[in-house]
Design a protein around this motif. Structure first.
Motif, mmCIF file in Angstrom:
data_model
loop_
_atom_site.group_PDB
_atom_site.id
_atom_site.type_symbol
_atom_site.label_atom_id
_atom_site.label_comp_id
_atom_site.label_asym_id
_atom_site.label_seq_id
_atom_site.Cartn_x
_atom_site.Cartn_y
_atom_site.Cartn_z
ATOM 1 N N ARG A 40 2.856 -9.530 -7.065
ATOM 2 C CA ARG A 40 3.607 -8.456 -7.510
ATOM 3 C C ARG A 40 2.718 -7.382 -7.621
ATOM 4 N NH1 ARG A 40 7.985 -10.330 -10.502
ATOM 5 N NH2 ARG A 40 8.350 -8.486 -11.399
ATOM 6 N N ASP A 42 3.371 -3.075 -8.231
ATOM 7 C CA ASP A 42 4.242 -1.886 -8.536
ATOM 8 C C ASP A 42 4.009 -0.627 -8.010
ATOM 9 O OD1 ASP A 42 5.890 -0.407 -10.091
ATOM 10 O OD2 ASP A 42 5.248 -0.912 -11.993
ATOM 11 N N GLN A 44 5.298 2.376 -7.831
ATOM 12 C CA GLN A 44 5.354 3.563 -8.967
ATOM 13 C C GLN A 44 3.962 3.787 -9.728
ATOM 14 O OE1 GLN A 44 7.554 5.910 -8.555
ATOM 15 N NE2 GLN A 44 8.966 4.612 -7.446
ATOM 16 N N ARG A 45 3.454 2.609 -10.347
ATOM 17 C CA ARG A 45 2.349 2.604 -10.721
ATOM 18 C C ARG A 45 1.095 2.660 -10.244
ATOM 19 N NH1 ARG A 45 1.019 -0.757 -15.729
ATOM 20 N NH2 ARG A 45 1.245 -2.418 -13.870
ATOM 21 N N SER A 65 12.089 -4.582 -4.957
ATOM 22 C CA SER A 65 13.218 -4.498 -6.135
ATOM 23 C C SER A 65 13.669 -2.948 -6.290
ATOM 24 C CB SER A 65 12.770 -5.208 -7.478
ATOM 25 O OG SER A 65 11.680 -4.354 -7.952
ATOM 26 N N LYS A 66 14.696 -2.868 -6.801
ATOM 27 C CA LYS A 66 15.052 -1.540 -7.357
ATOM 28 C C LYS A 66 14.471 -0.710 -8.090
ATOM 29 C CE LYS A 66 20.022 -2.874 -6.833
ATOM 30 N NZ LYS A 66 21.103 -3.447 -7.713
ATOM 31 N N GLU A 67 13.493 -1.446 -8.998
ATOM 32 C CA GLU A 67 12.630 -0.814 -9.766
ATOM 33 C C GLU A 67 11.192 -0.437 -9.136
ATOM 34 O OE1 GLU A 67 13.643 -3.927 -10.556
ATOM 35 O OE2 GLU A 67 15.478 -3.196 -11.634
ATOM 36 N N GLY A 68 11.067 -0.702 -7.876
ATOM 37 C CA GLY A 68 10.060 -0.421 -6.921
ATOM 38 C C GLY A 68 8.858 -1.378 -6.978
ATOM 39 N N VAL A 69 9.144 -2.613 -7.634
ATOM 40 C CA VAL A 69 8.072 -3.750 -7.402
ATOM 41 C C VAL A 69 8.285 -4.497 -6.156
ATOM 42 C CG1 VAL A 69 7.125 -5.676 -8.703
ATOM 43 C CG2 VAL A 69 8.283 -3.614 -9.915
#
Length: 138
Positions: A40, A42, A44-45, A65-69
């Motif tokens: 995984r 992320d 964004q982070r 994923s939509k969350e950016g992962v």
């Protein structure tokens, strides 16, 4: 440390790797040994440059994923080490794919020759189709 280019790299703390049991056929060994890997990452982070982040988020990749992962599952090999290496290589390839600037498309007009060939082809096809009618009896 995962090296993307000379100036860009991803730190180990940004990548979350967990062991899971592999799916599919393989007998008892698959059922009792957790040799598959779930990676995984992320977006964004992460410490990637903003340009990389934007391009990764714009990709229509089912692993993101939509969350950016980014979720990568590696279970091709029998050992945990090889699956971990495979997952890291696939993440590296994914990030490198957005590293290079996409070439800007300049709209062009079809040439006179190509237009003429297209129309000639259409008229030839039309003549062939017109000959498919009923044969006159007489």
């Amino acid at each position: 440390m995962l090296t993307i280019s000379n100036s860009v790299s991803v730190a180990d703390w940004e990548i979350d790797i967990s062991q899971i049991r592999a799916q599919g056929a393989g007998g008892q060994n698959v059922n009792k040994v957790a040799s598959a890997v779930h990676l995984r990452f992320d977006i964004q982070r992460s410490t990637l440059p903003p340009v990389y982040k934007e391009r990764l988020m714009a990709l229509s990749d089912q692993r993101i994923s939509k969350e950016g992962v980014v979720i990568i599952k590696a279970q091709s090999y029998r050992t945990l080490e090889l699956n971990k290496e495979d997952a890291l290589n696939r993440l590296q390839v994914l990030i490198r794919s957005v590293a290079k600037q996409p070439k800007a498309r300049r709209p062009t007009k079809p040439t006179k020759g190509s237009q003429r060939r297209r129309v000639d082809h259409k008229t030839r096809k039309g003549k062939i189709k017109s000959l498919r009618g009923k044969v006159p009896v007489g």
